[in-house]
Design a protein around this motif. Structure first.
Motif, mmCIF file in Angstrom:
data_model
loop_
_atom_site.group_PDB
_atom_site.id
_atom_site.type_symbol
_atom_site.label_atom_id
_atom_site.label_comp_id
_atom_site.label_asym_id
_atom_site.label_seq_id
_atom_site.Cartn_x
_atom_site.Cartn_y
_atom_site.Cartn_z
ATOM 1 N N TYR A 1 0.811 -1.218 0.000
ATOM 2 C CA TYR A 1 0.000 0.000 0.000
ATOM 3 C C TYR A 1 0.841 1.263 0.000
ATOM 4 N N LEU B 1 1.666 1.705 -3.712
ATOM 5 C CA LEU B 1 0.478 2.139 -4.457
ATOM 6 C C LEU B 1 0.133 3.587 -4.130
ATOM 7 N N ALA B 2 0.220 3.967 -2.861
ATOM 8 C CA ALA B 2 -0.071 5.346 -2.469
ATOM 9 C C ALA B 2 0.871 6.320 -3.177
ATOM 10 N N LYS C 1 2.470 5.833 -5.984
ATOM 11 C CA LYS C 1 2.144 5.831 -7.415
ATOM 12 C C LYS C 1 0.977 6.776 -7.697
ATOM 13 N N VAL C 2 -0.063 6.704 -6.874
ATOM 14 C CA VAL C 2 -1.242 7.538 -7.097
ATOM 15 C C VAL C 2 -0.922 9.009 -6.838
ATOM 16 N N GLN D 1 -7.383 -2.635 -3.730
ATOM 17 C CA GLN D 1 -6.373 -1.712 -4.258
ATOM 18 C C GLN D 1 -7.028 -0.552 -4.992
ATOM 19 N N ARG D 2 -8.066 -0.850 -5.771
ATOM 20 C CA ARG D 2 -8.745 0.200 -6.534
ATOM 21 C C ARG D 2 -9.409 1.196 -5.592
ATOM 22 N N ALA E 1 -6.677 3.312 -3.893
ATOM 23 C CA ALA E 1 -6.120 4.278 -4.845
ATOM 24 C C ALA E 1 -7.110 5.406 -5.124
ATOM 25 N N CYS F 1 -6.617 9.426 -4.627
ATOM 26 C CA CYS F 1 -6.835 10.343 -5.756
ATOM 27 C C CYS F 1 -7.844 11.425 -5.368
ATOM 28 N N MET G 1 -7.493 8.154 -12.669
ATOM 29 C CA MET G 1 -7.526 6.704 -12.443
ATOM 30 C C MET G 1 -7.303 5.956 -13.761
ATOM 31 N N LEU H 1 -3.653 6.094 -14.687
ATOM 32 C CA LEU H 1 -2.883 5.180 -13.842
ATOM 33 C C LEU H 1 -3.230 3.712 -14.127
ATOM 34 N N ILE I 1 -5.866 2.141 -13.227
ATOM 35 C CA ILE I 1 -6.486 1.544 -12.040
ATOM 36 C C ILE I 1 -7.989 1.639 -12.264
#
Length: 165
Positions: A17, A20-21, A23-24, A122-123, A126, A130, A158, A161, A163
């Motif tokens: 996480y 992922l955080a 990345k977003v 995950q979606r 994310a 966002c 989104m 990315l 996602i």
């Protein structure tokens, strides 16, 4: 980008996480063309703790999924021209970064909402980041037109990315 992560409890996510955080957040900064080094702080907690924070800061007596605490005041969302004048307090001279603000997420709400909406954990995670980043850029959803614009921007970010639901 400077990213700080605080975990106020055990987080049961079975994915990275933190990665992922970041990345977003990075994707949001690139999308909005943020012109400076940025600092964002993310706190992960449970429903009990976010309930307390929501009550203290918004006087809403229930847990929520995400809270955003922007450090900047915008005349127009996504307009960073005032930062060039240097007339703002949210600057860290040690790191040369503009402190955008704090994001607080309830991992329990992430799990609940992923199940409710029928997409991955995950979606949902994310998406909440966002959504909160747009708040840190001055966007809001109190009025219908603002809400539509914010939803449009969230969808674009989104998709960029990759996602998806």
């Amino acid at each position: 980008m400077i990213f700080e992560l605080e975990e106020m409890c055990e987080i049961p996510f079975e994915f990275d996480y933190s990665e992922l955080a970041q990345k977003v957040i990075k994707g949001c900064l690139e999308y909005i063309n943020f012109p400076f080094e940025a600092e964002v702080n993310l706190t992960l907690t449970n429903n009990e703790e976010i309930h307390k924070i929501n009550l203290e800061h918004r006087e809403i007596d229930r847990p929520t999924d995400v809270l955003s605490f922007p450090m900047l005041d915008y005349e127009k969302p996504g307009d960073f021209s005032f930062l060039e004048e240097g007339n703002f307090d949210a600057y860290d001279y040690d790191t040369d970064a503009v402190i955008l603000g704090d994001i607080v997420i309830s991992y329990e709400k992430v799990l609940e909402q992923a199940n409710e909406y029928g997409h991955s954990i995950q979606r949902e995670f994310a998406f909440l980041i966002c959504h909160s980043m747009l708040h840190l850029f001055g966007y809001d959803h109190m009025e219908d037109e603002e809400r539509k614009e914010m939803e449009r921007q969230q969808r674009i970010i989104m998709e960029k990315l990759n996602i998806l639901r």
